[in-house]
Design an enzyme around this catalytic site. Structure first.
Site, PDB file in Angstrom:
ATOM      1  CG  ASN A 170      -1.974   1.001   1.318  1.00 18.82           C
ATOM      2  OD1 ASN A 170      -2.795   1.071   0.412  1.00 18.82           O
ATOM      3  ND2 ASN A 170      -2.010   1.799   2.373  1.00 18.82           N
ATOM      4  CG  HIS A 206      -4.532  10.270   1.288  1.00 23.56           C
ATOM      5  ND1 HIS A 206      -5.654  10.206   2.089  1.00 23.56           N
ATOM      6  CD2 HIS A 206      -3.729   9.262   1.712  1.00 23.56           C
ATOM      7  CE1 HIS A 206      -5.528   9.200   2.943  1.00 23.56           C
ATOM      8  NE2 HIS A 206      -4.374   8.605   2.734  1.00 23.56           N
ATOM      9  CG  ASP A 237      -8.582  11.836   2.247  1.00 23.79           C
ATOM     10  OD1 ASP A 237      -7.657  11.833   1.401  1.00 23.79           O
ATOM     11  OD2 ASP A 237      -8.373  11.888   3.474  1.00 23.79           O
TER      12      ASP A 237
END
Ligand code: XIL
Length: 302
Positions: A170, A206, A237
């Site tokens: 990740n 992000h 987000d």
């Protein structure tokens, strides 16, 4: 479908969110979670500083709260994260190389075995590459003491600890095609060619005005999928508001749906009230848990 989770399920995907154990007592938080989401990621509760603050003393209380909440309601759980330079207790950095190796392997094994059978995907290694054009590894106790091979070792240990869990690498700023994602891509290709166990790559995603959704986002997801791994959007987000934010969210959803091995999307929090981003409004629900334009855009893109 009228919720994120059911709409995503209609497309064979999960729709998840980061969850903080400390907010589960807030009824609006929990009601929104239970209504909308089919997967959860503990936001901080599974990190090394939370699970093994002192060497070989494991504490799972807060993470168990999140996992039990989710599993009791049929939600999947993403494990986040086993080996990361951040939120790492100081004692790890004080160890000599042989001890870093045994501490890393012990940590992976103990945490994964505690959650055996409950985690659909684990972020085995998080953020091991530097930003910028070098494609180099980031300094950490693992990198500095064990060298590049620590990632392979972590994945091999993880496979042995819980053979049923999907094992993910990740990272952030790997969402488009760039030097950093090229370096991760080369590692994954090497792992696949040599039989090092890796099942998935997580793209944190992000985004903000300085780092918007890349034009080649879908192409980048696809090239990783073509290596024979699943891809997941793990910490989405997007700073901003209104229509611009909504359009960006919709483009992320469309990119995932266009890649058959993109198995799910996780947003990094339920409500703007508790977002980790300083600008404050990057999520799908506002501070009063009202659905934002971005929510509607995601739902109609699914
Ligand atoms: C963040 C959490 O949201 C914050 O509460 C915490 O203070 C710092 O970490 N990349 C990751 C996540 O992989 O674990 C981070 O989560 C955000 C960046």
């Amino acid at each position: 479908a009228d919720t994120l989770g059911s709409a995503a399920a209609g497309k064979g995907r999960y729709f998840g969110t980061a969850v903080a154990a400390g907010h589960l007592g807030e009824s609006a938080y929990t009601a929104t979670l239970n209504r909308e989401f089919t997967s959860v990621t503990p936001e901080n509760e599974m990190k090394w500083d939370a699970t093994e603050a002192s060497r070989n003393v494991f504490t799972f209380g807060a993470a168990d709260q999140v996992v039990n909440h989710a599993r009791g309601r049929g939600m999947a759980v993403r494990g986040h994260t086993l080996v990361w330079h951040s939120q790492l207790p100081g004692w790890v950095g004080g160890l000599a190389a042989a001890d870093v190796r045994s501490a890393m392997n012990n940590h992976i094994t103990r945490v994964m075995q505690h959650y055996q059978g409950e985690i659909h995907s684990w972020d085995v290694v998080n953020e091991a590459f530097q930003d910028g054009g070098s494609g180099a590894r980031r300094s950490s106790p693992f990198q500095d003491k064990l060298g590049d091979g620590f990632i392979e070792e972590a994945f091999r240990t993880a496979r042995a600890a819980d053979p049923a869990a999907k094992l993910c690498y990740n990272d952030y700023n790997t969402d488009g095609v760039n030097a950093k994602s090229n370096a991760v891509y080369a590692m994954v290709r090497d792992f696949k060619s040599r039989g090092v166990p890796i099942d998935c790559v997580g793209f944190q995603s992000h985004f903000n005005s300085a780092s918007p959704v890349p034009a080649d986002y879908q192409a980048n997801l696809q090239r990783f999928a073509d290596l024979g791994v699943d891809v997941q959007i793990t910490e989405l987000d997007i700073e901003g508001s209104g229509t611009a934010q909504a359009n960006s969210y919709a483009s992320v959803v469309r990119a995932c749906l266009a890649v058959s091995r993109c198995t799910g999307i996780t947003v990094w929090g339920i409500t703007d009230k508790y977002s980790w981003r300083s600008s404050g409004t990057p999520l799908l629900f506002d501070a009063n848990y009202a659905a934002k334009p971005a929510y509607g855009a995601v739902l109609s893109a699914l």
